[in-house]
Design an enzyme around this catalytic site. Structure first.
Site, PDB file in Angstrom:
ATOM      1  N   GLY A  10      28.426  38.159  27.369  1.00  0.00           N
ATOM      2  CA  GLY A  10      29.366  37.712  26.343  1.00  0.00           C
ATOM      3  C   GLY A  10      29.201  38.360  24.981  1.00  0.00           C
ATOM      4  N   ASN A  18      30.870  40.893  23.891  1.00  0.00           N
ATOM      5  CA  ASN A  18      32.219  41.147  23.364  1.00  0.00           C
ATOM      6  C   ASN A  18      32.871  39.860  22.874  1.00  0.00           C
ATOM      7  OD1 ASN A  18      33.213  44.078  23.601  1.00  0.00           O
ATOM      8  ND2 ASN A  18      32.092  43.750  25.500  1.00  0.00           N
ATOM      9  N   ARG A  27      40.783  32.586  48.281  1.00  0.00           N
ATOM     10  CA  ARG A  27      41.170  33.271  47.044  1.00  0.00           C
ATOM     11  C   ARG A  27      42.488  32.729  46.472  1.00  0.00           C
ATOM     12  NH1 ARG A  27      37.465  36.245  44.229  1.00  0.00           N
ATOM     13  NH2 ARG A  27      38.599  37.318  42.619  1.00  0.00           N
ATOM     14  N   HIS A  64      37.335  48.127  28.648  1.00  0.00           N
ATOM     15  CA  HIS A  64      36.662  48.877  29.728  1.00  0.00           C
ATOM     16  C   HIS A  64      35.691  49.883  29.096  1.00  0.00           C
ATOM     17  CE1 HIS A  64      36.073  50.517  33.705  1.00  0.00           C
ATOM     18  NE2 HIS A  64      36.110  51.707  33.137  1.00  0.00           N
ATOM     19  N   ASP A 107      48.036  45.500  33.766  1.00  0.00           N
ATOM     20  CA  ASP A 107      49.190  45.446  34.668  1.00  0.00           C
ATOM     21  C   ASP A 107      48.682  45.180  36.094  1.00  0.00           C
ATOM     22  OD1 ASP A 107      48.196  47.828  35.582  1.00  0.00           O
ATOM     23  OD2 ASP A 107      49.867  49.065  34.865  1.00  0.00           O
ATOM     24  N   GLU A 108      49.498  45.462  37.108  1.00  0.00           N
ATOM     25  CA  GLU A 108      49.128  45.109  38.481  1.00  0.00           C
ATOM     26  C   GLU A 108      47.987  45.974  39.024  1.00  0.00           C
ATOM     27  OE1 GLU A 108      52.115  45.019  37.241  1.00  0.00           O
ATOM     28  OE2 GLU A 108      53.106  43.207  37.966  1.00  0.00           O
ATOM     29  N   GLY A 109      47.731  47.106  38.429  1.00  0.00           N
ATOM     30  CA  GLY A 109      46.670  47.992  38.925  1.00  0.00           C
ATOM     31  C   GLY A 109      45.317  47.652  38.320  1.00  0.00           C
ATOM     32  N   ASP A 112      42.749  48.865  35.780  1.00  0.00           N
ATOM     33  CA  ASP A 112      42.547  49.736  34.608  1.00  0.00           C
ATOM     34  C   ASP A 112      43.693  50.738  34.419  1.00  0.00           C
ATOM     35  OD1 ASP A 112      40.052  48.455  34.260  1.00  0.00           O
ATOM     36  OD2 ASP A 112      39.032  49.930  35.510  1.00  0.00           O
TER      37      ASP A 112
HETATM   38  C1  GAR Z   1      31.174  45.329  28.802  1.00  0.00           C
HETATM   39  O1  GAR Z   1      30.527  46.584  28.717  1.00  0.00           O
HETATM   40  C2  GAR Z   1      32.604  45.513  29.255  1.00  0.00           C
HETATM   41  O2  GAR Z   1      33.204  46.664  28.742  1.00  0.00           O
HETATM   42  C3  GAR Z   1      32.417  45.613  30.751  1.00  0.00           C
HETATM   43  O3  GAR Z   1      31.459  44.631  31.053  1.00  0.00           O
HETATM   44  C4  GAR Z   1      30.571  44.489  29.929  1.00  0.00           C
HETATM   45  C5  GAR Z   1      30.480  43.021  29.541  1.00  0.00           C
HETATM   46  O4  GAR Z   1      29.524  42.797  28.554  1.00  0.00           O
HETATM   47  N1  GAR Z   1      33.659  45.397  31.435  1.00  0.00           N
HETATM   48  C6  GAR Z   1      33.993  46.037  32.554  1.00  0.00           C
HETATM   49  O5  GAR Z   1      33.261  46.817  33.127  1.00  0.00           O
HETATM   50  C7  GAR Z   1      35.380  45.696  33.092  1.00  0.00           C
HETATM   51  N2  GAR Z   1      35.768  46.625  34.123  1.00  0.00           N
HETATM   52  P1  GAR Z   1      29.545  41.467  27.681  1.00  0.00           P
HETATM   53  O6  GAR Z   1      29.580  40.290  28.654  1.00  0.00           O
HETATM   54  O7  GAR Z   1      28.236  41.522  26.932  1.00  0.00           O
HETATM   55  O8  GAR Z   1      30.725  41.505  26.770  1.00  0.00           O
END
Ligand code: GAR
Length: 205
Positions: A11, A13, A65, A109, A146-148, A150
């Protein structure tokens, strides 16, 4: 603008968003909920310490799911955020949620998309792949979902140098410090202040 932040792990971010709201780097924004798929995640402690409701919805607690997807979507509709922020959320967003919240879900990402992204590229795996390829510059990307995987419209990117002796963990930390914790709050602030529109899949500022 009300936002819901979805998290799976540490967490950091989420913390950058909480701090950004506190110090005014993100204006006009309130976190009205944090959704986590992992009851033990430190992100939930961060939410609690900030006085934000933390909600745990895990696929493990549902028989399949579809049932999980329905519960997740119902919770999101109940919270009814203006923006959903995926901040290290490692669960695929159900198609119906993408449709319901079109251009109102963003993701961070840890690479410069379109490099090192898509199915299987998440967390440390992204940095392992970047080091294995020998790139000298990597970074982070904020994009609409979106649906994909990244593939949605790109909002912001920031480059970070790869240095000799980097391990995946060292590189991950540098990408977070020099890119993720900066561009994610910036993107939220830009959306909150109405600076962003999406035309034909391209973000205009
Ligand atoms: C971050 O580096 C984020 O960019 C990545 O997971 C980490 C989470 O860290 N996300 C992905 O890889 C999504 N595809 P955090 O929990 O410390 O924020």
């Amino acid at each position: 603008m009300n936002i819901v932040v979805c998290v799976s792990g540490g967490g950091t971010n989420l913390q950058a968003i909480i701090d950004g709201i506190r110090n005014g780097k993100i204006s006009n924004t309130k976190i009205t909920g944090v959704i986590c798929n992992n009851a033990g995640a430190y992100a939930l402690t961060r939410a609690k310490e900030a006085g934000i409701d933390g909600i745990c919805i895990s696929p493990k607690d549902y028989s399949d799911r579809d049932e999980f997807n329905r519960a997740f979507l119902d919770k999101m509709k109940e919270l009814n955020p203006d923006l959903i922020v995926l901040a290290g959320f490692l669960v695929t967003i159900p198609r119906e949620m993408v449709e319901t919240f079109r251009n109102r879900i963003i993701n961070i990402h840890p690479s410069l998309i379109p490099s090192f992204c898509g199915v299987g590229y998440y967390g440390l795996k992204v940095h392992e792949a970047a080091l294995a390829r020998g790139v000298k510059v990597t970074g982070a990307t904020v994009h609409f979902v979106d649906e994909g995987t990244d593939t949605g419209p790109i909002i912001a990117q920031k480059a970070v140098e790869v240095l000799p002796g980097d391990t995946p963990k060292i590189l991950q930390q540098r990408v977070m410090e020099q890119a993720e914790w900066i561009i994610l709050p910036q993107a939220i602030d830009m959306i909150a202040s109405g600076q962003i529109t999406v035309t034909d899949g391209i973000v205009q500022k």
